[in-house]
Design an enzyme around this catalytic site. Structure first.
Site, PDB file in Angstrom:
ATOM      1  N   PRO A  10       0.802  -1.050   0.181  1.00 34.83           N
ATOM      2  CA  PRO A  10      -0.095   0.274  -0.069  1.00 34.83           C
ATOM      3  C   PRO A  10       0.636   1.712  -0.376  1.00 34.83           C
ATOM      4  CG  PRO A  10      -0.086  -1.106   1.360  1.00 34.83           C
ATOM      5  CD  PRO A  10       0.413  -1.880   1.532  1.00 34.83           C
ATOM      6  N   ASN A  11       0.648   1.821  -0.484  1.00 34.35           N
ATOM      7  CA  ASN A  11       0.527   3.847  -0.982  1.00 34.35           C
ATOM      8  C   ASN A  11       2.150   3.887  -1.243  1.00 34.35           C
ATOM      9  OD1 ASN A  11      -1.299   4.344   0.918  1.00 34.35           O
ATOM     10  ND2 ASN A  11      -0.442   3.939   2.696  1.00 34.35           N
ATOM     11  N   ARG A  18       5.488  10.759  -2.614  1.00 33.41           N
ATOM     12  CA  ARG A  18       4.970  10.272  -0.863  1.00 33.41           C
ATOM     13  C   ARG A  18       6.269  11.125  -0.267  1.00 33.41           C
ATOM     14  NH1 ARG A  18       4.455   4.420   1.823  1.00 33.41           N
ATOM     15  NH2 ARG A  18       4.067   4.887   3.398  1.00 33.41           N
ATOM     16  N   TYR A  23      11.779   9.381   0.716  1.00 30.61           N
ATOM     17  CA  TYR A  23      11.242   7.904  -0.216  1.00 30.61           C
ATOM     18  C   TYR A  23      11.576   7.922  -1.376  1.00 30.61           C
ATOM     19  CZ  TYR A  23       8.221   5.856   2.933  1.00 30.61           C
ATOM     20  OH  TYR A  23       7.796   4.836   4.235  1.00 30.61           O
ATOM     21  N   ASN A  74       8.069  -5.289  -1.142  1.00 29.97           N
ATOM     22  CA  ASN A  74       8.148  -4.170  -0.255  1.00 29.97           C
ATOM     23  C   ASN A  74       6.666  -4.445  -0.021  1.00 29.97           C
ATOM     24  OD1 ASN A  74       7.917  -2.034   1.232  1.00 29.97           O
ATOM     25  ND2 ASN A  74       9.135  -0.610   0.033  1.00 29.97           N
ATOM     26  N   ALA A  77       3.421  -1.061   5.211  1.00 31.10           N
ATOM     27  CA  ALA A  77       2.884  -1.069   5.899  1.00 31.10           C
ATOM     28  C   ALA A  77       2.368  -2.591   6.819  1.00 31.10           C
ATOM     29  CB  ALA A  77       1.606  -0.491   6.298  1.00 31.10           C
ATOM     30  N   HIS A  80       4.512  -4.440   9.328  1.00 25.52           N
ATOM     31  CA  HIS A  80       4.866  -4.654  10.223  1.00 25.52           C
ATOM     32  C   HIS A  80       3.777  -5.435  11.440  1.00 25.52           C
ATOM     33  CE1 HIS A  80       7.404  -1.189  10.013  1.00 25.52           C
ATOM     34  NE2 HIS A  80       6.110  -0.842   8.639  1.00 25.52           N
ATOM     35  N   ASP A  87       2.030 -15.599   6.731  1.00 19.25           N
ATOM     36  CA  ASP A  87       1.765 -17.057   6.171  1.00 19.25           C
ATOM     37  C   ASP A  87       1.940 -16.685   4.898  1.00 19.25           C
ATOM     38  OD1 ASP A  87       1.575 -17.369   8.774  1.00 19.25           O
ATOM     39  OD2 ASP A  87      -1.169 -17.487   8.528  1.00 19.25           O
ATOM     40  N   GLU A 101      12.935  -8.888   1.200  1.00 18.29           N
ATOM     41  CA  GLU A 101      11.661  -8.099   1.644  1.00 18.29           C
ATOM     42  C   GLU A 101      12.908  -7.009   1.344  1.00 18.29           C
ATOM     43  OE1 GLU A 101      11.281  -8.682   6.140  1.00 18.29           O
ATOM     44  OE2 GLU A 101      10.729  -6.703   6.463  1.00 18.29           O
ATOM     45  N   HIS A 103      12.837  -2.392   2.085  1.00 22.55           N
ATOM     46  CA  HIS A 103      12.509  -1.136   2.339  1.00 22.55           C
ATOM     47  C   HIS A 103      12.992  -0.317   1.811  1.00 22.55           C
ATOM     48  CE1 HIS A 103       9.191  -3.165   4.960  1.00 22.55           C
ATOM     49  NE2 HIS A 103      10.309  -4.046   5.189  1.00 22.55           N
ATOM     50  N   ILE A 104      12.419   1.146   0.695  1.00 16.33           N
ATOM     51  CA  ILE A 104      13.339   2.129   0.478  1.00 16.33           C
ATOM     52  C   ILE A 104      13.759   2.981   2.159  1.00 16.33           C
ATOM     53  CG2 ILE A 104      12.710   4.488  -0.200  1.00 16.33           C
ATOM     54  CD1 ILE A 104      10.746   2.823  -2.243  1.00 16.33           C
ATOM     55  N   SER A 105      12.834   3.011   2.570  1.00 18.25           N
ATOM     56  CA  SER A 105      13.951   3.745   4.050  1.00 18.25           C
ATOM     57  C   SER A 105      14.508   2.124   4.948  1.00 18.25           C
ATOM     58  CB  SER A 105      12.839   3.788   5.133  1.00 18.25           C
ATOM     59  OG  SER A 105      11.616   3.640   4.827  1.00 18.25           O
ATOM     60  N   ARG A 110      13.279   4.588  12.306  1.00 15.76           N
ATOM     61  CA  ARG A 110      12.367   5.591  12.178  1.00 15.76           C
ATOM     62  C   ARG A 110      11.329   5.285  13.317  1.00 15.76           C
ATOM     63  NH1 ARG A 110       9.870   4.610   6.564  1.00 15.76           N
ATOM     64  NH2 ARG A 110       8.038   7.219   7.293  1.00 15.76           N
ATOM     65  N   ARG A 114       7.537   0.851  13.572  1.00 15.87           N
ATOM     66  CA  ARG A 114       8.027   0.565  12.356  1.00 15.87           C
ATOM     67  C   ARG A 114       9.352  -0.587  12.717  1.00 15.87           C
ATOM     68  NH1 ARG A 114       5.960   3.621   7.877  1.00 15.87           N
ATOM     69  NH2 ARG A 114       5.598   5.705   8.959  1.00 15.87           N
TER      70      ARG A 114
HETATM   71  C1  DQA Z   1       8.203   1.548   3.406  1.00 15.17           C
HETATM   72  C2  DQA Z   1       8.726   0.982   5.119  1.00 15.17           C
HETATM   73  C3  DQA Z   1       7.431   1.025   6.493  1.00 15.17           C
HETATM   74  O1  DQA Z   1       7.189   0.928   7.201  1.00 15.17           O
HETATM   75  C4  DQA Z   1       6.150   2.074   5.131  1.00 15.17           C
HETATM   76  O2  DQA Z   1       5.013   2.020   5.958  1.00 15.17           O
HETATM   77  C5  DQA Z   1       6.115   1.997   4.004  1.00 15.17           C
HETATM   78  C6  DQA Z   1       7.006   2.221   2.935  1.00 15.17           C
HETATM   79  C7  DQA Z   1       9.502   1.630   2.591  1.00 15.17           C
HETATM   80  O3  DQA Z   1       9.457   1.078   1.937  1.00 15.17           O
HETATM   81  O4  DQA Z   1      10.097   2.243   3.782  1.00 15.17           O
HETATM   82  O5  DQA Z   1       5.532   1.768   2.688  1.00 15.17           O
HETATM   83  O6  DQA Z   1       7.946  -0.556   3.584  1.00 15.17           O
END
Ligand code: DQA
Length: 142
Positions: A10-11, A18, A23, A74, A77, A80, A87, A101, A103-105, A110, A114
């Site tokens: 998501p997002n 964003r 990001y 990725n 959210a 978490h 699963d 897995e 993550h950009i950040s 943070r 997270r």
């Molecule tokens: C994220 C980190 C997550 O905490 C956050 O909810 C995201 C992006 C990242 O790529 O850094 O949507 O997965």
């Protein structure tokens, strides 16, 4: 040649606008183009997808198992708190396929919520904090 599924939660379709201070300024369409080109340079192909839906991500992970495709995920959210996604990720790695897995950040640098990932324990590996290069490092790992 491996066909790699690159899945975004998501997002992440809002990349570019964003929170660019976190990001970066690359938008989602540019990221897709970069990852497709990067995978090709390494002799693979990348099928890059994004959804805001947990159910859709889970069915894409089932597809990865059935089609024997390694996954770069990725979970955004969902990282978490989604035990359902964890699963489904376990189905991938327990079937002998890699699931990285990404993550950009760096979520550990943070907010407290997270710091926990319910996905990491079932992933083959985790790459975080390198901006959109995190995806390229994951493709290289595969
Ligand atoms: C994220 C980190 C997550 O905490 C956050 O909810 C995201 C992006 C990242 O790529 O850094 O949507 O997965």
């Amino acid at each position: 040649m491996a066909s790699i599924l690159v899945l975004n939660g998501p997002n992440l379709g809002r990349l570019g606008s964003r929170e660019p201070e976190i990001y970066g300024s690359m938008n989602y369409e540019q990221l897709v183009g970069e990852l497709e080109a990067f995978a090709k340079e390494h002799g693979h192909s990348a099928d890059v997808r994004q959804t805001d839906s947990e159910a859709q991500l889970i069915s894409w992970l089932h597809e990865a198992v059935d089609a024997r495709m390694p996954v770069v995920l990725n979970p955004a959210a969902f990282t978490h708190y989604s035990y359902a996604l964890a699963d489904a990720a376990a189905l991938v790695t327990k079937s002998g396929l890699k699931l990285i897995e990404v993550h950009i950040s760096n979520p550990h640098a943070r907010e407290e919520f997270r710091h926990k990932s319910v996905i990491s324990a079932v992933a083959s590996g985790v790459i975080a904090g390198f901006g959109t290069d995190s995806y390229k490092l994951a493709i290289q790992a595969i």
